[in-house]
Design a protein around this motif. Sequence first.
Motif, mmCIF file in Angstrom:
data_model
loop_
_atom_site.group_PDB
_atom_site.id
_atom_site.type_symbol
_atom_site.label_atom_id
_atom_site.label_comp_id
_atom_site.label_asym_id
_atom_site.label_seq_id
_atom_site.Cartn_x
_atom_site.Cartn_y
_atom_site.Cartn_z
ATOM 1 N N SER A 280 13.079 23.960 81.974
ATOM 2 C CA SER A 280 13.077 24.826 82.993
ATOM 3 C C SER A 280 11.322 25.354 82.722
ATOM 4 O O SER A 280 11.229 26.205 81.831
ATOM 5 C CB SER A 280 13.795 26.206 83.134
ATOM 6 N N ILE A 281 10.594 25.146 83.718
ATOM 7 C CA ILE A 281 9.262 25.419 83.745
ATOM 8 C C ILE A 281 8.705 26.539 84.557
ATOM 9 O O ILE A 281 8.942 26.405 85.902
ATOM 10 C CB ILE A 281 8.210 24.363 83.709
ATOM 11 N N SER A 282 8.412 27.681 83.976
ATOM 12 C CA SER A 282 8.173 28.854 85.131
ATOM 13 C C SER A 282 6.780 29.460 85.134
ATOM 14 O O SER A 282 5.889 29.141 84.014
ATOM 15 C CB SER A 282 9.335 30.069 84.674
ATOM 16 N N SER A 283 6.520 30.253 86.246
ATOM 17 C CA SER A 283 5.225 30.808 86.414
ATOM 18 C C SER A 283 5.549 32.357 86.942
ATOM 19 O O SER A 283 6.366 32.648 87.319
ATOM 20 C CB SER A 283 4.399 30.070 87.307
ATOM 21 N N ARG A 284 4.538 33.164 86.773
ATOM 22 C CA ARG A 284 4.398 34.322 87.197
ATOM 23 C C ARG A 284 3.481 34.488 88.526
ATOM 24 O O ARG A 284 1.938 34.596 88.146
ATOM 25 C CB ARG A 284 4.115 35.410 86.030
ATOM 26 N N TYR A 285 3.902 34.509 89.713
ATOM 27 C CA TYR A 285 2.965 34.473 90.629
ATOM 28 C C TYR A 285 2.901 36.028 91.071
ATOM 29 O O TYR A 285 3.376 36.378 92.274
ATOM 30 C CB TYR A 285 3.517 33.528 91.723
ATOM 31 N N ALA A 286 2.261 36.660 90.594
ATOM 32 C CA ALA A 286 2.102 38.326 90.858
ATOM 33 C C ALA A 286 1.636 38.598 92.075
ATOM 34 O O ALA A 286 1.673 39.708 92.576
ATOM 35 C CB ALA A 286 1.537 39.095 89.772
ATOM 36 N N ALA A 287 0.608 37.781 92.619
ATOM 37 C CA ALA A 287 -0.230 38.012 93.860
ATOM 38 C C ALA A 287 1.083 37.775 94.910
ATOM 39 O O ALA A 287 0.668 38.479 96.099
ATOM 40 C CB ALA A 287 -1.062 36.874 94.132
ATOM 41 N N ASP A 288 2.283 37.397 94.768
ATOM 42 C CA ASP A 288 3.272 37.477 95.833
ATOM 43 C C ASP A 288 3.995 38.584 95.752
ATOM 44 O O ASP A 288 4.926 38.619 96.713
ATOM 45 C CB ASP A 288 4.067 36.086 95.621
ATOM 46 N N PHE A 289 4.159 39.334 94.726
ATOM 47 C CA PHE A 289 5.083 40.662 94.573
ATOM 48 C C PHE A 289 4.886 41.311 95.809
ATOM 49 O O PHE A 289 6.310 41.673 96.263
ATOM 50 C CB PHE A 289 4.888 41.327 93.405
ATOM 51 N N ASP A 290 3.900 41.856 96.022
ATOM 52 C CA ASP A 290 3.841 42.769 97.145
ATOM 53 C C ASP A 290 4.011 42.154 98.458
ATOM 54 O O ASP A 290 4.732 42.653 99.459
ATOM 55 C CB ASP A 290 2.345 43.307 97.339
ATOM 56 N N VAL A 291 3.893 40.878 98.814
ATOM 57 C CA VAL A 291 4.040 40.279 100.095
ATOM 58 C C VAL A 291 5.662 40.040 100.217
ATOM 59 O O VAL A 291 6.062 40.355 101.377
ATOM 60 C CB VAL A 291 3.611 38.668 100.025
ATOM 61 N N ARG A 292 6.241 39.582 98.947
ATOM 62 C CA ARG A 292 7.887 39.664 99.014
ATOM 63 C C ARG A 292 8.505 40.896 99.234
ATOM 64 O O ARG A 292 9.708 40.863 99.399
ATOM 65 C CB ARG A 292 8.200 38.788 98.077
ATOM 66 N N GLY A 293 7.754 41.860 98.544
ATOM 67 C CA GLY A 293 8.607 43.213 98.494
ATOM 68 C C GLY A 293 9.414 43.201 96.987
ATOM 69 O O GLY A 293 10.127 44.139 97.057
ATOM 70 N N TYR A 294 9.148 42.457 96.238
ATOM 71 C CA TYR A 294 10.000 42.440 94.675
ATOM 72 C C TYR A 294 9.049 41.646 94.040
ATOM 73 O O TYR A 294 8.393 40.798 94.239
ATOM 74 C CB TYR A 294 11.413 42.142 94.813
ATOM 75 N N SER A 295 9.481 42.156 92.729
ATOM 76 C CA SER A 295 8.799 41.086 91.666
ATOM 77 C C SER A 295 9.799 40.110 91.194
ATOM 78 O O SER A 295 11.047 40.137 91.349
ATOM 79 C CB SER A 295 8.597 41.871 90.248
ATOM 80 N N PHE A 296 9.385 38.939 90.718
ATOM 81 C CA PHE A 296 10.023 37.821 90.488
ATOM 82 C C PHE A 296 9.497 36.599 89.193
ATOM 83 O O PHE A 296 8.400 36.689 89.224
ATOM 84 C CB PHE A 296 10.531 36.958 91.771
ATOM 85 N N GLY A 297 10.471 36.104 88.945
ATOM 86 C CA GLY A 297 9.923 34.724 88.054
ATOM 87 C C GLY A 297 10.185 33.594 88.751
ATOM 88 O O GLY A 297 11.191 33.494 89.349
ATOM 89 N N TYR A 298 9.394 32.540 88.898
ATOM 90 C CA TYR A 298 9.492 31.364 89.796
ATOM 91 C C TYR A 298 9.674 30.116 88.798
ATOM 92 O O TYR A 298 8.675 29.986 88.013
ATOM 93 C CB TYR A 298 8.092 31.249 90.537
ATOM 94 N N VAL A 299 10.701 29.737 89.070
ATOM 95 C CA VAL A 299 10.896 28.168 88.080
ATOM 96 C C VAL A 299 10.269 27.075 88.995
ATOM 97 O O VAL A 299 10.793 26.788 90.008
ATOM 98 C CB VAL A 299 12.145 28.041 88.149
ATOM 99 N N ASP A 300 8.974 26.626 88.329
ATOM 100 C CA ASP A 300 8.273 25.579 89.050
ATOM 101 C C ASP A 300 8.972 24.255 89.157
ATOM 102 O O ASP A 300 9.008 23.713 90.218
ATOM 103 C CB ASP A 300 7.101 25.421 88.480
ATOM 104 N N VAL A 301 9.379 23.849 87.971
ATOM 105 C CA VAL A 301 10.282 22.552 87.983
ATOM 106 C C VAL A 301 11.542 22.786 86.957
ATOM 107 O O VAL A 301 11.292 23.384 85.831
ATOM 108 C CB VAL A 301 9.442 21.315 87.363
ATOM 109 N N LEU A 302 12.444 21.980 87.268
ATOM 110 C CA LEU A 302 13.736 22.150 86.663
ATOM 111 C C LEU A 302 14.356 20.682 86.843
ATOM 112 O O LEU A 302 14.439 20.117 87.779
ATOM 113 C CB LEU A 302 14.706 23.027 87.119
ATOM 114 N N GLY A 303 14.896 20.269 85.640
ATOM 115 C CA GLY A 303 15.351 19.013 85.652
ATOM 116 C C GLY A 303 16.205 18.554 84.324
ATOM 117 O O GLY A 303 15.753 19.038 83.133
#
Length: 367
Positions: A280-303
């Motif tokens: 499970s490889i993840s990223s922190r797309y902090a620039a998207d937090f305000d756009v979505r209205g919440y903070s989140f961790g994003y799983v880029d690839v899972l397998g």
Amino acid sequence: MNQLSPIADRAAAPATLPSITAGSLSWRPATVEDTARLTAFNNTVAEADGAPYRETEAETREELGAAWRDLEHDTLLGFDDESELRAAALVGTAPGDTTTIRVFVFGGVHPSRRGEGIGREVLAWQLARARQILASSGKELPARIAAYAEDDDPASKHRLYTHAGFEPRRYFSDLKRPLTSDAPAVPEVELTGSLRLVPFSPELDDATRLAHNDAFRDHWGSQPQTMEQWTNGRSEFAPEWSFVVVDDAPDVGALLADETTDAGTRAALEAGDPLVVAYSISSRYAADFDVRGYSFGYVDVLGTRRAYRGRKGAIAALVASMRAFADSGMDAAVLDVDTENPSGAQGLYASLGYTKEHGSTMYSIEL
């Protein structure tokens, strides 16, 4: 299976690329020095279209600076009389393609200049350039020219692709799972046998790439990634949110005897390297937090490696990432999934509490 005609015939590449005259813009190739202006342009387009993301300059720089990128021939930037960027186009392929050669087209027109026919001419240029790339590839394989559109993009963008000969080919769902205190607890997942969950580390990076290539070799549209591709685009990568499952005692003989085991995995097994079986490889797309209205961790690839499906490796890695998101104070976990994923991922995510927030479509021309 039908015999393919030569790629040069199928691509039907033009000798010269069409001119872009709509809008009376001045055109030139992009350079890495255009990072700031291209980032601002892309974010203006994303905001106008209601896209659930924004780019950072680091992401744009990585996209432009990829070692295999031919900016001189595969990009165009259109400027108005005040030297303001008003349109952009990028055409790109990937060096690791082995069963289908793919060319992707990306671009946009500034909201203030839409309706002038610029987008149609930009796409015509992109398609012509994509055909040139395919024709000169030397790869006698099935070929694809692909483009993406968010479901919430203007209807005109979807029509632009279909009018140019693209067909909607694949659908993706952007899924969210809340992690706040009132959300259901993240479940415990116990691994059996010699499987062991460990944090991601640079020492396991190539072993994880090999696992990914194996996990996705039966997924439509997926192609093997070289190490160069695998490590590109990591400006937002969060290793502290990423986990892998290793097999401490793999059946090396059985894996080597399996004719579907890829050459890279064979070499790693013979060398006694660690065998990553899920990730499970993840990223922190902090620039998207305000756009979505919440903070989140994003799983880029899972397998999970094909030979290890059903042993909960990917689930264990995913819930470890989810816990790491929560421990970092994130409001939610987010990921994107192909709706026709052959591994049954949709059902897995639903069982963990993920629900759809957004969607997108991949359009393609198959050659």
